[in-house]
Design an enzyme around this catalytic site. Sequence first.
Site, short mmCIF file in Angstrom:
data_model
loop_
_atom_site.label_atom_id
_atom_site.label_comp_id
_atom_site.label_asym_id
_atom_site.label_seq_id
_atom_site.Cartn_x
_atom_site.Cartn_y
_atom_site.Cartn_z
N LYS A 148 0.87 -1.19 0.00
CA LYS A 148 0.00 0.00 0.00
C LYS A 148 0.90 1.23 0.00
O LYS A 148 1.55 1.54 1.00
CB LYS A 148 -0.91 0.01 1.21
N ARG A 154 -8.12 12.00 -6.59
CA ARG A 154 -9.24 11.26 -6.02
C ARG A 154 -10.30 12.20 -5.47
O ARG A 154 -11.49 11.96 -5.63
CB ARG A 154 -8.74 10.33 -4.91
#
Length: 686
Positions: free
Chosen positions: A127, A148
């Site tokens: 991640k 995002r």
Amino acid sequence: MTPHKGSDRAGEAADVRQRIEALRKLINYHNYRYYVLDDPEIPDSEYDRLMRELERLEAVHPELITPDSPTQRVGAEPLKEFGEVRHKVPMLSLANAFSDEELREFDARVRKLLGTKGPVAYAAEPKLDGLAISLRYEKGVLVQGATRGDGYRGEDVTANVRTIDTIPLRLLGGEWPEVLEVRGEVFMPRSGFCRLNEEARRRGEKTFANPRNAAAGSLRQLDPRITASRPLTFFAYGWGELSVERLADTHSESMRILRDYGLPVSPELQVLEGVEACLSYHRAMLEKRERLDYEIDGVVFKVDDLDAQEKLGYVSRAPRWAIAHKFPAEEALTVLRDVEWQVGRTGAVTPVARLEPVEVGGVVVKNATLHNMDEIEKKDIRIGDTVYVRRAGDVIPEIVRVLLDRRPADARRIRLPKKCPVCGSEVIKPEGEAIARCTGGLFCPAQRKEAIKHFASRRAMDIEGLGDKLVDQLVDKGLVHDPADLYALTKEQLTGLERMGEKSAQNLLDALERSKETTLARFLYAIGIREVGEATAQTLARHFGSLQAIEQADEETLQQVPDIGPVVAAYIAGFFRQPHNQEVIRRLREAGVHWPEGEPAPKPEELPLHGRSFVLTGALSRPREEIKAELQALGAKVTGSVSKKTDYVVVGENPGSKYDKARQLGITILDEAGLKKLLEEPDGRH
């Protein structure tokens, strides 16, 4: 006979064009070898020679320059501001696991939902601690880059992502989908971060705190030339909108295809069988963490099979088929001095711990999240307790546990307030829900901007021209306190706002006037009742037929409506109990907002497609959600996978495996013309 000079020039131009195209193809190939495969075939000097030749030819023939040329990475003039990009497929967040046991629980849920006792195959990769980004390619060419944002709307950073060498401006090969939206992470390698800070120190400038902040700050520069000077890179980890149903049948194979297109993916990506293999991978990555040239804060596990992903679906804002197993965070001991209650933009009433200041991971922490009352009770946290505080990277610190043996005699229990600390409306926490919420949605100042933006949105009242920035101005200047105030705005008030001339003001007033004519379902959706989306609003409107009937319905009556359970019923009844909300609705009606009142809808079993199951597949000419809503309005059930229980499969272009399975099972297949006929004459299906 002397050759014609025009034909000479035409031939020469064709030769130049061919050479430019050959150079671009060659440079893109070597970029792929260098950035994606980490296996360059030529030395830097030869690469530089090719690039200089291309730059020279394009300088002489500027008419041949294209946006996807390798020479066009560095932007020109600074942008005035970032535009907004709406994600057609939301960029959802992931659920987290902070222990091995939580990962085992995730795996158990996955196997239970899939109905399998055997091990599940998971795609695993680190991640990254960077900035999530969306890259849109059309016909293989990069046309848009967006952050995002809130998952549904991000910022247009196209000019900046074009400067990142690892992001191809044109995809390799030629078999890509017409539209391919790639999701990934922009980050700054540790080595590049160190160099950047060293140069800043040399110039006497402010340094960055960590690579993530450096990456985020670099990508959001208004001047793309600054972004181009920063050592940013990119790894793809998934996809959003596709013009085809799928790239492949598994996540890992889809990532291999993206890699073949020239998009870098994590070299640590693996497919693992079962949860114990995932735990071993997590331990290995934790041990390897410090040797990597980039920051990671955990491991992401995704169910590899895409059919299984579709069956598992989503919960809230996260997929059920993926989880981020975070690495252990740093912790410290301190004392909880007090608790304050904050009200968020959506009405969530959240407890915030006020702590005795303590240093955690090099940062002084004074406040921490307590999440919600369920967490407080589960951990038995009280004011005066000595607590463990955990901080993971840039995540808000949280209280992990209490040292009960240090609890003082005068420690006080934490109580959920009955009234909103901002507006005084009732605070409700439905049974089975973790989050308490203020019910003054149309009135509460904490929710004001969000409520008005939602009210004006396209699928709600559709007030054209009333964008987020204008709403911010109207609220900040005290002109609008709730949605009803919108209809009292004057041209004089509007023309006094920044970037609002007379024509724009009149256009907005006209749009407000048009919006007054609406439907009951749209109005119910627009007023922003918690958990009442478009489908629920339509169900309520069909069932009751009038707003008055809905306002007067108690929770028991509301639960008789299809698909409305006790939680949603509590939110609806709680909303209409608030005098503030009733007052705003009254003023909206007096301002002229109206809709045709209808008769209550027929019972579900009376609907023409009741009991029938549909699956949609392939590229359809209309949004799937629109078709799904039409089918559901007629009583049909729309699912994501084909089974023996499926009655109809509706197919568009390139339908894929669902179409094949439907044929094998002998299920009725409808094209769009057949679907249209069925929707127009649902009773004629027999």
